[in-house]
Design a protein around this motif. Structure first.
Motif, PDB file in Angstrom:
ATOM      1  N   VAL A 181       0.818  -1.217   0.000  1.00  0.00           N
ATOM      2  CA  VAL A 181       0.000   0.000   0.000  1.00  0.00           C
ATOM      3  C   VAL A 181       0.850   1.265   0.000  1.00  0.00           C
ATOM      4  CG1 VAL A 181      -1.951  -1.140   1.116  1.00  0.00           C
ATOM      5  CG2 VAL A 181      -0.233   0.005   2.532  1.00  0.00           C
ATOM      6  N   GLN A 182       2.157   1.113   0.180  1.00  0.00           N
ATOM      7  CA  GLN A 182       3.087   2.239   0.126  1.00  0.00           C
ATOM      8  C   GLN A 182       4.134   1.907  -0.934  1.00  0.00           C
ATOM      9  OE1 GLN A 182       2.589   5.013   1.800  1.00  0.00           O
ATOM     10  NE2 GLN A 182       0.890   4.241   3.026  1.00  0.00           N
ATOM     11  N   VAL A 183       3.865   2.309  -2.171  1.00  0.00           N
ATOM     12  CA  VAL A 183       4.684   1.890  -3.309  1.00  0.00           C
ATOM     13  C   VAL A 183       5.504   3.073  -3.820  1.00  0.00           C
ATOM     14  CG1 VAL A 183       4.651   0.847  -5.599  1.00  0.00           C
ATOM     15  CG2 VAL A 183       2.907   0.221  -3.921  1.00  0.00           C
ATOM     16  N   LYS A 184       6.762   2.822  -4.102  1.00  0.00           N
ATOM     17  CA  LYS A 184       7.644   3.875  -4.605  1.00  0.00           C
ATOM     18  C   LYS A 184       7.551   3.977  -6.131  1.00  0.00           C
ATOM     19  CE  LYS A 184      10.975   3.297  -0.834  1.00  0.00           C
ATOM     20  NZ  LYS A 184      12.380   2.959  -0.480  1.00  0.00           N
ATOM     21  N   PRO A 185       7.747   5.174  -6.682  1.00  0.00           N
ATOM     22  CA  PRO A 185       7.768   5.333  -8.144  1.00  0.00           C
ATOM     23  C   PRO A 185       8.889   4.520  -8.764  1.00  0.00           C
ATOM     24  CG  PRO A 185       7.580   7.462  -7.043  1.00  0.00           C
ATOM     25  CD  PRO A 185       7.905   6.462  -5.980  1.00  0.00           C
ATOM     26  N   ASP A 186       8.709   4.188 -10.036  1.00  0.00           N
ATOM     27  CA  ASP A 186       9.693   3.404 -10.775  1.00  0.00           C
ATOM     28  C   ASP A 186       9.648   3.866 -12.217  1.00  0.00           C
ATOM     29  OD1 ASP A 186      10.666   0.976 -12.435  1.00  0.00           O
ATOM     30  OD2 ASP A 186      11.126   0.354 -10.391  1.00  0.00           O
ATOM     31  N   SER A 187      10.773   3.841 -12.881  1.00  0.00           N
ATOM     32  CA  SER A 187      10.813   4.296 -14.281  1.00  0.00           C
ATOM     33  C   SER A 187      10.005   3.388 -15.198  1.00  0.00           C
ATOM     34  CB  SER A 187      12.262   4.374 -14.767  1.00  0.00           C
ATOM     35  OG  SER A 187      12.905   3.111 -14.658  1.00  0.00           O
ATOM     36  N   ASP A 188       9.851   2.120 -14.824  1.00  0.00           N
ATOM     37  CA  ASP A 188       9.076   1.173 -15.637  1.00  0.00           C
ATOM     38  C   ASP A 188       7.606   1.255 -15.228  1.00  0.00           C
ATOM     39  OD1 ASP A 188       8.038  -0.854 -17.149  1.00  0.00           O
ATOM     40  OD2 ASP A 188       9.295  -2.440 -16.301  1.00  0.00           O
ATOM     41  N   LYS A 189       6.927   2.254 -15.752  1.00  0.00           N
ATOM     42  CA  LYS A 189       5.537   2.489 -15.336  1.00  0.00           C
ATOM     43  C   LYS A 189       4.607   1.371 -15.774  1.00  0.00           C
ATOM     44  CE  LYS A 189       5.916   7.515 -15.040  1.00  0.00           C
ATOM     45  NZ  LYS A 189       7.379   7.476 -14.962  1.00  0.00           N
ATOM     46  N   GLN A 190       4.818   0.840 -16.970  1.00  0.00           N
ATOM     47  CA  GLN A 190       3.955  -0.242 -17.446  1.00  0.00           C
ATOM     48  C   GLN A 190       4.163  -1.516 -16.628  1.00  0.00           C
ATOM     49  OE1 GLN A 190       4.194  -1.281 -21.667  1.00  0.00           O
ATOM     50  NE2 GLN A 190       3.627  -3.399 -21.156  1.00  0.00           N
ATOM     51  N   GLY A 191       5.411  -1.923 -16.484  1.00  0.00           N
ATOM     52  CA  GLY A 191       5.696  -3.162 -15.770  1.00  0.00           C
ATOM     53  C   GLY A 191       5.286  -3.099 -14.312  1.00  0.00           C
ATOM     54  N   ARG A 192       5.601  -2.007 -13.640  1.00  0.00           N
ATOM     55  CA  ARG A 192       5.250  -1.880 -12.225  1.00  0.00           C
ATOM     56  C   ARG A 192       3.757  -1.645 -12.041  1.00  0.00           C
ATOM     57  NH1 ARG A 192       9.115  -4.578  -9.713  1.00  0.00           N
ATOM     58  NH2 ARG A 192      11.191  -3.699 -10.092  1.00  0.00           N
ATOM     59  N   GLY A 193       3.141  -0.956 -13.006  1.00  0.00           N
ATOM     60  CA  GLY A 193       1.696  -0.762 -12.923  1.00  0.00           C
ATOM     61  C   GLY A 193       0.949  -2.072 -13.007  1.00  0.00           C
ATOM     62  N   PHE A 194       1.389  -2.953 -13.902  1.00  0.00           N
ATOM     63  CA  PHE A 194       0.748  -4.265 -13.987  1.00  0.00           C
ATOM     64  C   PHE A 194       1.063  -5.097 -12.751  1.00  0.00           C
ATOM     65  CE2 PHE A 194       0.204  -8.703 -15.113  1.00  0.00           C
ATOM     66  CZ  PHE A 194      -1.077  -8.675 -15.655  1.00  0.00           C
ATOM     67  N   GLU A 195       2.265  -4.954 -12.204  1.00  0.00           N
ATOM     68  CA  GLU A 195       2.613  -5.679 -10.990  1.00  0.00           C
ATOM     69  C   GLU A 195       1.677  -5.280  -9.840  1.00  0.00           C
ATOM     70  OE1 GLU A 195       6.579  -6.505  -8.270  1.00  0.00           O
ATOM     71  OE2 GLU A 195       6.248  -4.511  -9.106  1.00  0.00           O
ATOM     72  N   ARG A 196       1.389  -3.984  -9.711  1.00  0.00           N
ATOM     73  CA  ARG A 196       0.472  -3.544  -8.657  1.00  0.00           C
ATOM     74  C   ARG A 196      -0.917  -4.157  -8.855  1.00  0.00           C
ATOM     75  NH1 ARG A 196       3.132   1.327  -9.884  1.00  0.00           N
ATOM     76  NH2 ARG A 196       1.336   2.176 -11.005  1.00  0.00           N
ATOM     77  N   TYR A 197      -1.355  -4.182 -10.108  1.00  0.00           N
ATOM     78  CA  TYR A 197      -2.656  -4.786 -10.422  1.00  0.00           C
ATOM     79  C   TYR A 197      -2.651  -6.279 -10.088  1.00  0.00           C
ATOM     80  CZ  TYR A 197      -6.392  -6.695 -13.363  1.00  0.00           C
ATOM     81  OH  TYR A 197      -7.489  -7.391 -13.826  1.00  0.00           O
ATOM     82  N   ALA A 198      -1.620  -6.980 -10.520  1.00  0.00           N
ATOM     83  CA  ALA A 198      -1.533  -8.424 -10.275  1.00  0.00           C
ATOM     84  C   ALA A 198      -1.480  -8.732  -8.782  1.00  0.00           C
ATOM     85  CB  ALA A 198      -0.308  -9.003 -10.991  1.00  0.00           C
ATOM     86  N   ASN A 199      -0.722  -7.942  -8.040  1.00  0.00           N
ATOM     87  CA  ASN A 199      -0.653  -8.153  -6.593  1.00  0.00           C
ATOM     88  C   ASN A 199      -2.008  -7.928  -5.932  1.00  0.00           C
ATOM     89  OD1 ASN A 199       2.058  -8.780  -6.693  1.00  0.00           O
ATOM     90  ND2 ASN A 199       2.762  -6.767  -6.018  1.00  0.00           N
TER      91      ASN A 199
END
Length: 340
Positions: free
Chosen positions: A175-193
């Motif tokens: 619930v406390q996620v840091k920004p990352d340059s890979d917006k697509q990959g990390r965005g999907f990771e948040r969704y999958a989690n």
């Protein structure tokens, strides 16, 4: 099964079909339909109203509910519970937790509650809604809870995955996620989690609901008649989700590959389907005409085994306990006393 069914994100691609099919197959059912924006200048809400208008005797109401606000969720749950107690609404027979969020083009966002937006909308707020309203279900008939997961919950199953889904030791990092340059990959990771968390929480919820018939109080016994299903509805090729907060290439893939080639793609992968197809499954599940009184994980209408990680009961319990804290659930505001 007459009663009240709540649908969140009721103007979504899948939900509009569910609304239409429930009103067709069970016209005596009362529908409480929640959306983020109730105004008709929202084209999706306008479409929802147009769908309802075809059923002149429909018992429906469209209500505003912002799942990015736990205050709004708790106030909504209190209002619905009061209406049921006062006889203004029939007892609940179903809740469909359809609303969702993902973002693969921007940095992670925090809600007013200070929680990462994807997991709050997809999981935490729905958990709060469900737990607050368990005591408002029909004590004789029980009912169905429909929650949604996806193949993204399992490592290697979704083509958009770049990072494996997981439940960390420190759950607060979800619930406390840091920004990352890979917006697509990390965005999907948040969704999958978030979808993994939904699934694991549903397993724990079913355990506590099933144990309720061992309790001393009649109200607790009634809870055992409520069954929770966590559904992977498949890859919905016509869903507007593929055009919302997603990279441009996905828009083209949907328009020029998935939609025109769906009949061929479905020969290899039966999960390639339309929102109407999935809507039929959801309708049958929430009306308890399919897989009556069964619980657990379903892919389409098939009860299957989910990922090995999702079946880890120790981690399920950690997700359960942490979710109650995030969702501001206590023994005083839910009918499910065990496990809280």
């Amino acid at each position: 099964m007459a009663g009240t069914i709540i649908i969140t994100g009721a103007n979504g691609s899948l939900a509009v079909h569910v609304v239409q099919q429930i009103l067709t197959k069970s016209p005596e059912t009362t529908l409480v339909l929640t959306v983020r924006r109730t105004e008709d200048d929202d084209p999706n809400t306008k479409k929802l109203r147009a769908t309802i208008s075809k059923f002149t005797s429909a018992r429906t109401s469209i209500r505003k509910l912002d799942l990015t606000s736990l205050t709004a969720v708790h106030e909504f749950a209190s209002a619905v519970a009061s209406e049921i107690t006062e006889g203004k609404l029939p007892p609940l027979t179903g809740i469909i937790c359809n609303a969702y969020y993902w973002n693969m083009v921007n940095d992670p966002e925090l809600t007013a509650d200070g929680l990462e937006k994807t997991i709050q909308v997809n999981h935490i707020s729905h958990a709060a809604l469900v737990l607050r309203l368990l005591g408002s279900f029909d004590p004789e008939k029980g009912g169905r809870l429909i929650l949604f997961t996806s193949d993204g919950h399992e490592d290697g199953k979704n083509g958009l995955q770049k990072y494996p889904p997981g439940i960390p030791e420190d759950l607060d990092t979800l619930v406390q996620v840091k920004p990352d340059s890979d917006k697509q990959g990390r965005g999907f990771e948040r969704y999958a989690n978030s979808k993994l968390a939904v699934l694991m929480w549903t397993y724990a919820l079913n355990r506590y609901l099933e144990k309720a018939n061992q309790a001393m109080f009649h109200q607790d016994e009634a809870l055992s008649k409520i069954t929770a299903v966590c559904l992977d509805p498949g890859s919905l090729v016509d869903s507007r989700a593929l055009r919302t907060n997603t990279p441009q290439f996905l828009h083209y893939v949907q328009k020029f590959v998935l939609q025109p080639l769906r009949p061929l793609l479905r020969l290899k992968d039966p999960s390639m389907r339309t929102a109407a197809d999935a809507g039929a499954d959801v309708t049958a599940l929430v009306l308890n005409t399919a897989k009556a009184n069964e619980r657990g994980y379903f892919k389409l209408l098939n009860k299957e085994s989910s990922s090995k990680l999702s079946l880890d009961e120790a981690k399920q319990e950690k997700v359960w306990e942490k979710t109650a804290a995030w969702a501001q659930i206590t023994k005083e505001n839910t009918a499910l006393k065990s496990g809280i």
